[in-house]
Design a protein around this motif. Structure first.
Motif, short mmCIF file in Angstrom:
data_model
loop_
_atom_site.label_atom_id
_atom_site.label_comp_id
_atom_site.label_asym_id
_atom_site.label_seq_id
_atom_site.Cartn_x
_atom_site.Cartn_y
_atom_site.Cartn_z
N GLN A 1 -0.22 13.69 -61.87
CA GLN A 1 0.97 14.46 -61.47
C GLN A 1 2.08 14.16 -62.48
O GLN A 1 2.24 13.04 -62.92
CB GLN A 1 1.40 14.10 -60.06
CG GLN A 1 1.65 12.62 -59.82
CD GLN A 1 1.99 12.32 -58.38
OE1 GLN A 1 2.52 13.17 -57.69
NE2 GLN A 1 1.66 11.12 -57.92
N SER A 2 2.80 15.22 -62.84
CA SER A 2 3.86 15.04 -63.84
C SER A 2 4.98 14.18 -63.27
O SER A 2 5.20 14.12 -62.05
CB SER A 2 4.42 16.40 -64.26
OG SER A 2 4.97 17.09 -63.15
N SER A 3 5.64 13.48 -64.15
CA SER A 3 6.66 12.53 -63.73
C SER A 3 7.83 13.20 -63.01
O SER A 3 8.53 12.56 -62.23
CB SER A 3 7.18 11.76 -64.95
OG SER A 3 6.12 11.07 -65.58
N ASN A 4 8.06 14.45 -63.32
CA ASN A 4 9.25 15.09 -62.76
C ASN A 4 9.00 15.78 -61.44
O ASN A 4 9.88 16.47 -60.93
CB ASN A 4 9.80 16.11 -63.76
CG ASN A 4 8.88 17.32 -63.89
OD1 ASN A 4 7.66 17.19 -63.72
ND2 ASN A 4 9.44 18.47 -64.20
N GLN A 5 7.81 15.69 -60.88
CA GLN A 5 7.55 16.40 -59.63
C GLN A 5 8.44 15.83 -58.53
O GLN A 5 8.58 14.61 -58.38
CB GLN A 5 6.06 16.35 -59.30
CG GLN A 5 5.49 15.03 -58.87
CD GLN A 5 5.68 14.78 -57.38
OE1 GLN A 5 6.02 15.71 -56.64
NE2 GLN A 5 5.49 13.54 -56.96
#
Length: 431
Positions: free
Chosen positions: A103-107
């Motif tokens: 999962q991307s860090s900015n989710q």
């Protein structure tokens, strides 16, 4: 009647303006929505392509806030070429079985909400669609990874776009309400302006009917009276009743002329009075029209002078031009005392032919000059000088139908001058 018509015109105009503004609001809203959707989809496709190409392995983390994952940020890996994706984009990678592997860090979601959103996207049949999770709209784009090791799903939080669209819609509705109020005021003002010529036409029609009824009633009364006298003397011979019969005939002719004049003006108003246009020598027409008035002038001890030395050509209706001259000469002869003078002259000034009819009669007071071409208007309200008050109206209508003009100048006690201007040998349209 006029108040209902004014209100009807106002409401119709307001309804049209509101309908157009409603279409403008709908169009603006949907175009803005379509434009935002296109930008969102383009951004998601770019992110997916960069992930597949290995240009992006993560997205920058958003600032922490309520409801966000408190995990420490991971170093972003963004391609130096081009600006980074917007803050509302995030993505996940899943295994073939559907488990989240990255999962991307900015989710911005916690684990349970992210899992719920991912499962809904995986279960959906469409690769590109919109989901609702806990009253928040998300657009997603899912694409199989190139190595077939799973799926990458790019999400976009639509909260910002939704709020922006709501703001646009609210602004448009507020402006629309203001415009509705202003349009009502403007429509009411324009309806009042539109009512002015309608009221004027209505008054003219009422006056016309009233005057026509009055003019027809007078000869009818005379005819009826004389008929009663004749019917009371059935034993008398026709010759002995000639006085009353002559009165009936004279008034019948007056009624016929009046009806013909009314029909002429009615056809002129409805543009159904055609001109039989042809090349006309106005000097010849003038002499022919003036000839019958020589006997009238002699009978009333008047001097009639006709000045038309050279041939002058116009393109028009010969019969109607004769009628104009006859009307002006008849008017002059009825208002000029015995011993007076009537002069008719024809001249040319540039591209205009000037016809002048002057007399040395009683003249017309200044307050009547701007009204004498009105229908049924008579300076002398009595009938002792003849005429119905339609002759000058007919003359004006004919001259204007020939592309010309007619004016009058007068000095009480000295006489009156009517001046007619016509185009010289030119084509013009009928009314």
């Amino acid at each position: 009647m006029f108040q209902k018509l004014r209100l009807k015109l106002t409401l119709i105009n307001v309804a049209i303006i509101l309908a157009l503004f409603f279409l403008l609001i709908c169009g603006t809203y949907f175009f803005a929505k379509i434009d935002m959707t296109k930008h969102t989809q383009a951004g998601m496709q770019r992110i997916t392509a960069d992930i597949q190409a290995g240009k992006i392995s993560d997205l920058p983390q958003r600032p922490s806030g309520p409801g966000r994952d408190p995990r420490p940020p991971r170093p972003p890996s963004v391609s130096p070429s081009g600006p980074p994706p917007g803050p509302n984009f995030f993505f996940v990678k899943t295994s073939p079985e559907g488990a989240i592997t990255f999962q991307s860090s900015n989710q911005p979601l916690d684990s349970s909400r992210l899992t719920l959103l991912t499962n809904q996207a995986l279960q959906a049949t469409a690769n590109l669609d919109t989901l609702i999770v806990e009253e928040t709209n998300y657009t997603y784009l899912k694409t199989p990874l190139d190595n077939q090791s799973g799926t990458v799903i790019v999400f976009h939080d639509l909260t910002q776009e939704t709020n922006m669209l709501q703001l646009v819609l609210t602004t448009l509705l507020a402006v629309g309400l203001i415009c509705a109020i202003l349009s009502f005021g403007a429509s009411f003002y324009m309806a009042n302006r539109a009512m002015v010529p309608i009221k004027k036409a209505w008054r003219q029609q009422q006056d016309f009917l009233s005057d026509a009824s009055h003019e027809l009633r007078t000869p009818l009364t005379i005819i009826q009276t004389n008929l009663d006298i004749v019917l009371d003397s059935l034993d008398e011979t026709v010759a002995s009743q000639s006085k009353w019969l002559n009165n009936i005939q004279e008034e019948s002719i007056c009624m016929k002329n009046l009806v013909n004049s009314l029909l002429f003006l009615a056809r002129a108003d409805s543009t159904q009075q055609p001109l039989k246009k042809q090349l006309v020598f106005l000097d010849t027409v003038l002499r022919q029209a003036a000839a019958p008035f020589e006997a009238i002038a002699q009978q009333h001890s008047l001097v009639l002078e006709v000045h038309a030395s050279s041939a002058m050509e116009v393109h028009g209706d010969e019969a109607q031009l004769k009628q104009v001259i006859a009307i002006l000469l008849d008017n002059a002869s009825r208002h000029t005392a015995p011993g007076g003078k009537i002069s008719v002259s024809l001249s040319q000034a540039g591209s205009k032919i000037i016809l002048t009819v002057s007399d040395s009669g009683e003249g017309i007071a200044a307050e009547h000059l701007d009204k004498i071409f009105d229908r049924f208007y008579q300076v002398d309200k009595s009938r002792n000088k003849g005429g119905s008050g339609l002759g000058l109206s007919i003359a004006k209508s004919i001259i204007e139908s020939h592309g010309g003009s007619i004016t009058v100048t007068s000095t009480p006690g000295e006489g009156t001058i009517f001046t007619v201007q016509l185009p010289y040998n030119s084509m013009f349209n009928s009314i």
